[in-house]
Scaffold this active site. Structure first.
Site, PDB file in Angstrom:
ATOM      1  N   ASP A  95       0.846  -1.033  -0.204  1.00  0.00           N
ATOM      2  CA  ASP A  95      -0.009  -0.036  -0.081  1.00  0.00           C
ATOM      3  C   ASP A  95       0.774   1.190   0.103  1.00  0.00           C
ATOM      4  O   ASP A  95       1.512   1.534   1.025  1.00  0.00           O
ATOM      5  CB  ASP A  95      -0.939  -0.100   1.158  1.00  0.00           C
ATOM      6  CG  ASP A  95      -1.935   1.195   1.310  1.00  0.00           C
ATOM      7  OD1 ASP A  95      -1.546   2.045   0.294  1.00  0.00           O
ATOM      8  OD2 ASP A  95      -2.714   1.197   2.399  1.00  0.00           O
ATOM      9  N   LYS A 131      -3.856  12.034  -3.113  1.00  0.00           N
ATOM     10  CA  LYS A 131      -2.785  12.318  -2.181  1.00  0.00           C
ATOM     11  C   LYS A 131      -1.391  12.855  -2.622  1.00  0.00           C
ATOM     12  O   LYS A 131      -0.356  13.112  -2.010  1.00  0.00           O
ATOM     13  CB  LYS A 131      -2.271  11.024  -1.270  1.00  0.00           C
ATOM     14  CG  LYS A 131      -3.861  10.444  -0.608  1.00  0.00           C
ATOM     15  CD  LYS A 131      -3.502   9.384   0.316  1.00  0.00           C
ATOM     16  CE  LYS A 131      -4.632   8.722   0.873  1.00  0.00           C
ATOM     17  NZ  LYS A 131      -5.407   9.578   1.924  1.00  0.00           N
ATOM     18  N   CYS A 183      -8.779   6.160   9.976  1.00  0.00           N
ATOM     19  CA  CYS A 183      -9.065   4.661   9.334  1.00  0.00           C
ATOM     20  C   CYS A 183      -8.179   3.637   9.730  1.00  0.00           C
ATOM     21  O   CYS A 183      -7.780   2.961   8.513  1.00  0.00           O
ATOM     22  CB  CYS A 183      -9.255   5.154   7.756  1.00  0.00           C
ATOM     23  SG  CYS A 183     -10.500   6.076   7.266  1.00  0.00           S
TER      24      CYS A 183
HETATM   25  N1  PLP Z   1      -3.942   3.340   2.724  1.00  0.00           N
HETATM   26  C1  PLP Z   1      -3.312   4.130   3.377  1.00  0.00           C
HETATM   27  C2  PLP Z   1      -2.117   4.024   4.028  1.00  0.00           C
HETATM   28  C3  PLP Z   1      -3.876   5.663   3.413  1.00  0.00           C
HETATM   29  O1  PLP Z   1      -3.515   6.666   4.070  1.00  0.00           O
HETATM   30  C4  PLP Z   1      -5.108   5.800   2.737  1.00  0.00           C
HETATM   31  C5  PLP Z   1      -6.031   7.140   2.740  1.00  0.00           C
HETATM   32  O2  PLP Z   1      -5.903   7.528   3.659  1.00  0.00           O
HETATM   33  C6  PLP Z   1      -5.741   4.652   2.072  1.00  0.00           C
HETATM   34  C7  PLP Z   1      -4.992   3.437   1.893  1.00  0.00           C
HETATM   35  C8  PLP Z   1      -7.188   4.886   1.337  1.00  0.00           C
HETATM   36  O3  PLP Z   1      -6.920   5.627   0.055  1.00  0.00           O
HETATM   37  P1  PLP Z   1      -8.107   6.371  -0.661  1.00  0.00           P
HETATM   38  O4  PLP Z   1      -9.094   6.809   0.338  1.00  0.00           O
HETATM   39  O5  PLP Z   1      -7.438   7.322  -1.671  1.00  0.00           O
HETATM   40  O6  PLP Z   1      -8.583   5.076  -1.381  1.00  0.00           O
END
Ligand code: PLP
Length: 447
Positions: free
Chosen positions: A227, A253, A393
């Site tokens: 990720d 991001k 999250c």
């Molecule tokens: N993974 C990580 C480490 C994140 O920080 C985020 C979002 O903050 C995501 C996944 C999910 O990203 P998205 O909401 O753009 O799908």
């Protein structure tokens, strides 16, 4: 490269920043606005979503004003030009992470990219074509994640296990905010089908030792998905060095538009995955009795894609490359060291995550004694400072460290020392507002 290591009480040092913050801020129209009765916007929430430079906004407008059409369909000039712009951006975004264009799949965001892989692995169970059953997951198989994953890299794997009868396992965390790899060889074992791990934690800031995890996964023949939502925007990432099989990240991001994300996969892996979403554009031959599918990346891009957003993401990559990703990383390291030292000077503030800048990115989460993080966030917001509050999250992480939530500041290319000074002053303001200003804090008492 600048190394700034913060030690509690060592005093915050402003080393020269490698990026010209003043010039960069001028590229971001939103940073000229004020908030909360005329206050300067101090944007410390790039980890949630980044602001966009003018060149990205212009690229999207240019697309709609000049060549708007559905790519890969139609033989008219606009369709041809839209296809060209879309594929040119694919090549550029691929080059940004050291990948050929045929290994770049566009998704809506990181979340959708991870779901694509998770659904492909369960669709593999019932796939007609033997090739597509290569990575099928079932009972007796194991999926490995870590306790510091964002929900986007946790729930899809929990759901995959529920659909297939596979078992979810995870690597835990140490008290200082790192992955606990003491039982790596036991958790990643012959039953492991896939390991999903974040390269940089969105809540702790920790940068994980992907190489070590990949090495163990290779020993047992497991796939590795990284990720990169918080790493690709902030540090140089090259898939040929990363060693993983799959990498996911979000355009929004990394200065790009919302609505576009990326799944990178080794071609030989992508080629053996069945589709997730099906429909137009991803087919080879369609008959009423059944259909065959295009090779990657088209197999995974059903429907009219997010074309202007992809073009916008291409412009974001241009912008980041012009700055230089090594400089972006160095810039954020200096800011992180400064922020950790500034926070360490405030009695009652505890950073949740590594206390120095070694293998650490710029997500700085903290608690303030006797004030709920939501209340800290509210006082900061009144001062024009945008931070994130909550469990970010990553609920298992706050649970692991025994806090209800944290306040989180994240940095990017337009962040300067003045933003961090504003944050530190804002925290002291919150302590005064709630009547918990510690008596030992001389700066807090006088400012
Ligand atoms: N993974 C990580 C480490 C994140 O920080 C985020 C979002 O903050 C995501 C996944 C999910 O990203 P998205 O909401 O753009 O799908």
């Amino acid at each position: 490269m600048t190394q700034t290591v913060s030690r509690p009480g060592a005093g915050a040092q402003q080393v020269p920043l490698p990026l010209d913050v003043g010039a960069i801020r001028a590229d971001f129209p939103i940073l000229t606005r004020t908030v909360r009765d005329g206050k300067r916007l101090v944007y410390l929430d790039s980890g949630a979503t980044s602001q966009k430079p003018r060149s990205v906004l212009d690229a999207e407008r240019w697309f709609y004003e000049n060549i708007n059409a559905a790519p890969h369909r139609g033989a008219h000039q606009l369709a041809e030009e839209a296809t060209g712009a879309y594929e040119e951006a694919r090549a550029k975004i691929g080059a940004f992470i050291g990948a050929p264009e045929r290994e770049i799949v566009f998704t809506r965001n990181t979340t959708e990219a991870i779901n694509l892989v998770a659904y492909a692995l369960s669709n593999a169970v019932t796939a007609k074509e033997p090739e597509f059953r290569t990575y099928a997951v079932g009972q007796g198989d194991e999926i490995v994640v870590t306790e510091m994953e964002h929900h986007a890299d946790l729930i899809p794997w929990q759901q995959l296990c529920e659909r297939t009868g596979a078992t979810l396992r995870w690597l835990g965390l140490t008290d200082d905010g790192r992955l606990d790899l003491s039982n790596l060889a036991e958790v990643i074992n012959e039953r492991t089908k896939l390991v999903a791990v974040t390269q940089q934690s969105n809540i702790l800031g920790t940068i994980n030792p992907i190489g070590e995890i990949v090495a163990r996964a290779r020993e047992v023949g497991a796939l590795v998905l990284v990720d990169g939502a918080q790493s690709v925007p902030h540090q140089p990432v090259d898939v040929t060095e990363l060693g993983a099989d799959l990498l996911v990240f979000s355009g929004h991001k990394m200065l790009g538009p919302t609505g576009v994300g990326v799944l990178w996969g080794r071609y030989e892996v992508l080629d053996k995955l069945p589709p997730f979403l099906t429909g137009g554009s991803m087919i080879e031959v369609v008959r009423m009795e059944g259909s065959t599918f295009m090779p990657p990346p088209q197999r995974f891009e059903a429907g009219v894609p997010m074309t202007a957003q992809v073009v916008g993401l291409g412009a974001a990559v241009d912008y980041l490359q012009a700055l230089g990703m090594a400089k972006v990383e160095e810039h954020e390291k200096a800011l992180t060291g400064y922020a950790l030292a500034k926070l360490a000077e405030i009695p009652g503030v505890t950073v949740i995550g590594p206390a120095d800048t070694v293998a650490r990115g710029g997500a700085v989460s903290f608690t303030v004694e006797d004030i709920h993080p939501h209340d800290v966030g509210q006082v900061l917001d009144d001062l024009g400072i945008a931070v994130r509050v909550g469990h970010h999250c990553a609920w298992p992480v706050v649970r692991r460290y025994g806090v209800p939530a944290t306040t989180r500041a994240t940095f990017y290319v337009h962040t300067g020392y003045d933003d961090i000074d504003a944050l530190a002053d804002g925290i002291r303001e919150a302590q005064r507002f709630f009547g918990v200003a510690p008596s030992g804090d001389s700066e807090g008492a006088t400012s």
